[in-house]
Design an enzyme around this catalytic site. Structure first.
Site, PDB file in Angstrom:
ATOM      1  N   HIS A  16       0.843  -1.197   0.000  1.00 55.98           N
ATOM      2  CA  HIS A  16       0.000   0.000   0.000  1.00 55.98           C
ATOM      3  C   HIS A  16       0.875   1.242   0.000  1.00 55.98           C
ATOM      4  O   HIS A  16       2.100   1.164   0.067  1.00 55.98           O
ATOM      5  CB  HIS A  16      -0.974   0.014   1.202  1.00 55.98           C
ATOM      6  CG  HIS A  16      -0.374   0.430   2.510  1.00 55.98           C
ATOM      7  ND1 HIS A  16      -1.112   0.912   3.565  1.00 55.98           N
ATOM      8  CD2 HIS A  16       0.918   0.449   2.948  1.00 55.98           C
ATOM      9  CE1 HIS A  16      -0.311   1.199   4.576  1.00 55.98           C
ATOM     10  NE2 HIS A  16       0.912   0.924   4.237  1.00 55.98           N
ATOM     11  N   CYS A  35       5.197   5.389   5.102  1.00 60.46           N
ATOM     12  CA  CYS A  35       4.054   4.784   4.411  1.00 60.46           C
ATOM     13  C   CYS A  35       3.605   5.627   3.212  1.00 60.46           C
ATOM     14  O   CYS A  35       2.745   5.208   2.451  1.00 60.46           O
ATOM     15  CB  CYS A  35       2.886   4.547   5.372  1.00 60.46           C
ATOM     16  SG  CYS A  35       3.032   2.988   6.282  1.00 60.46           S
ATOM     17  N   HIS A  41       5.124  -0.053  -0.690  1.00 56.40           N
ATOM     18  CA  HIS A  41       5.884  -0.887   0.237  1.00 56.40           C
ATOM     19  C   HIS A  41       4.885  -1.882   0.789  1.00 56.40           C
ATOM     20  O   HIS A  41       3.668  -1.716   0.608  1.00 56.40           O
ATOM     21  CB  HIS A  41       6.477  -0.041   1.370  1.00 56.40           C
ATOM     22  CG  HIS A  41       5.425   0.584   2.215  1.00 56.40           C
ATOM     23  ND1 HIS A  41       4.753   1.721   1.849  1.00 56.40           N
ATOM     24  CD2 HIS A  41       4.865   0.195   3.378  1.00 56.40           C
ATOM     25  CE1 HIS A  41       3.848   2.017   2.761  1.00 56.40           C
ATOM     26  NE2 HIS A  41       3.882   1.102   3.698  1.00 56.40           N
ATOM     27  N   HIS A  43       3.494  -4.784   3.957  1.00 51.95           N
ATOM     28  CA  HIS A  43       3.466  -5.184   5.362  1.00 51.95           C
ATOM     29  C   HIS A  43       3.034  -6.638   5.448  1.00 51.95           C
ATOM     30  O   HIS A  43       2.246  -7.102   4.620  1.00 51.95           O
ATOM     31  CB  HIS A  43       2.453  -4.349   6.156  1.00 51.95           C
ATOM     32  CG  HIS A  43       2.802  -2.901   6.260  1.00 51.95           C
ATOM     33  ND1 HIS A  43       3.774  -2.421   7.108  1.00 51.95           N
ATOM     34  CD2 HIS A  43       2.299  -1.819   5.619  1.00 51.95           C
ATOM     35  CE1 HIS A  43       3.851  -1.108   6.988  1.00 51.95           C
ATOM     36  NE2 HIS A  43       2.970  -0.713   6.083  1.00 51.95           N
ATOM     37  N   ASP A  81      -4.597 -10.816   0.282  1.00 49.10           N
ATOM     38  CA  ASP A  81      -3.250 -11.391   0.275  1.00 49.10           C
ATOM     39  C   ASP A  81      -2.546 -11.182  -1.066  1.00 49.10           C
ATOM     40  O   ASP A  81      -3.114 -11.450  -2.127  1.00 49.10           O
ATOM     41  CB  ASP A  81      -3.330 -12.886   0.589  1.00 49.10           C
ATOM     42  CG  ASP A  81      -1.961 -13.482   0.879  1.00 49.10           C
ATOM     43  OD1 ASP A  81      -1.105 -12.756   1.435  1.00 49.10           O
ATOM     44  OD2 ASP A  81      -1.761 -14.666   0.551  1.00 49.10           O
ATOM     45  N   HIS A  82      -1.314 -10.672  -0.989  1.00 45.19           N
ATOM     46  CA  HIS A  82      -0.490 -10.378  -2.176  1.00 45.19           C
ATOM     47  C   HIS A  82      -1.136  -9.341  -3.091  1.00 45.19           C
ATOM     48  O   HIS A  82      -0.919  -9.352  -4.303  1.00 45.19           O
ATOM     49  CB  HIS A  82      -0.161 -11.655  -2.958  1.00 45.19           C
ATOM     50  CG  HIS A  82       0.873 -12.504  -2.276  1.00 45.19           C
ATOM     51  ND1 HIS A  82       0.622 -13.158  -1.102  1.00 45.19           N
ATOM     52  CD2 HIS A  82       2.154 -12.780  -2.602  1.00 45.19           C
ATOM     53  CE1 HIS A  82       1.716 -13.815  -0.734  1.00 45.19           C
ATOM     54  NE2 HIS A  82       2.667 -13.599  -1.625  1.00 45.19           N
ATOM     55  N   GLU A 128      -0.197  -4.396  11.841  1.00 45.50           N
ATOM     56  CA  GLU A 128       0.507  -3.996  10.625  1.00 45.50           C
ATOM     57  C   GLU A 128       2.021  -4.195  10.777  1.00 45.50           C
ATOM     58  O   GLU A 128       2.693  -4.661   9.861  1.00 45.50           O
ATOM     59  CB  GLU A 128       0.200  -2.532  10.317  1.00 45.50           C
ATOM     60  CG  GLU A 128       0.762  -2.063   8.979  1.00 45.50           C
ATOM     61  CD  GLU A 128       0.444  -0.601   8.725  1.00 45.50           C
ATOM     62  OE1 GLU A 128      -0.250  -0.317   7.742  1.00 45.50           O
ATOM     63  OE2 GLU A 128       0.879   0.252   9.518  1.00 45.50           O
TER      64      GLU A 128
HETATM   65 NI    NI Z   1       2.639   1.202   5.351  1.00 50.24          NI
END
Ligand code: NI
Length: 143
Positions: A16, A35, A41, A43, A81-82, A128
């Site tokens: 995200h 972020c 990037h 998590h 997911d992914h 997170e």
């Molecule tokens: Ni982030």
């Protein structure tokens, strides 16, 4: 019969960025920090879903964890997911992909299916990073 709280954990990873188009790069950095990285990037998320109920006479279970897990995999893990949370996830479209916004959306998606499976959703915790997580109780204060 006593009320018991039971929690199932699932994990997923996703990319995200936290970014507002109507803010300058400096302001985005100031508010969202790392972020806000333009090139995304990721998590490794953990989600803890807590259900309450009374142990069923026939099974001793509040809710069948196999059933709860299957439901969470279908409704939460598969869609996230992914994925890129900003671009790929219909239920996050048009909103900042923050953990706060995520838990609120996830709550609305899983509440009824969990009720149909015989449980009452009382809490979602979304982790997170090791140091950052949110908890949601469906809009009501827990205490
Ligand atoms: Ni982030």
């Amino acid at each position: 019969m006593k009320t018991v709280y039971i929690t199932r954990r699932e994990t997923f990873n996703a990319a995200h960025k936290l970014w507002r188009e109507d803010w300058s790069e400096e302001k985005n950095w100031e508010v969202f920090g790392k972020c806000s990285n333009k090139n995304w990037h990721g998590h490794n998320f953990s989600i803890y879903v807590t259900v309450k109920g009374k142990p069923h006479e026939d099974t001793g279970f509040v809710i069948n964890l196999k059933e709860l897990s299957a439901l969470l995999k279908e409704l939460v893990v598969e869609p996230l997911d992914h994925k890129n949370l900003n671009l790929d996830v219909p239920f996050l479209k048009g909103m900042l992909a923050s953990t706060e916004n995520m838990v609120i959306q996830i709550w609305d998606i899983i509440k009824e299916p969990i009720a149909k499976a015989g449980g009452e959703l009382v809490k979602i915790k979304l982790v997170e990073t090791e140091n950052n997580f949110v908890e949601y109780y469906g809009g009501d204060e827990p205490y």
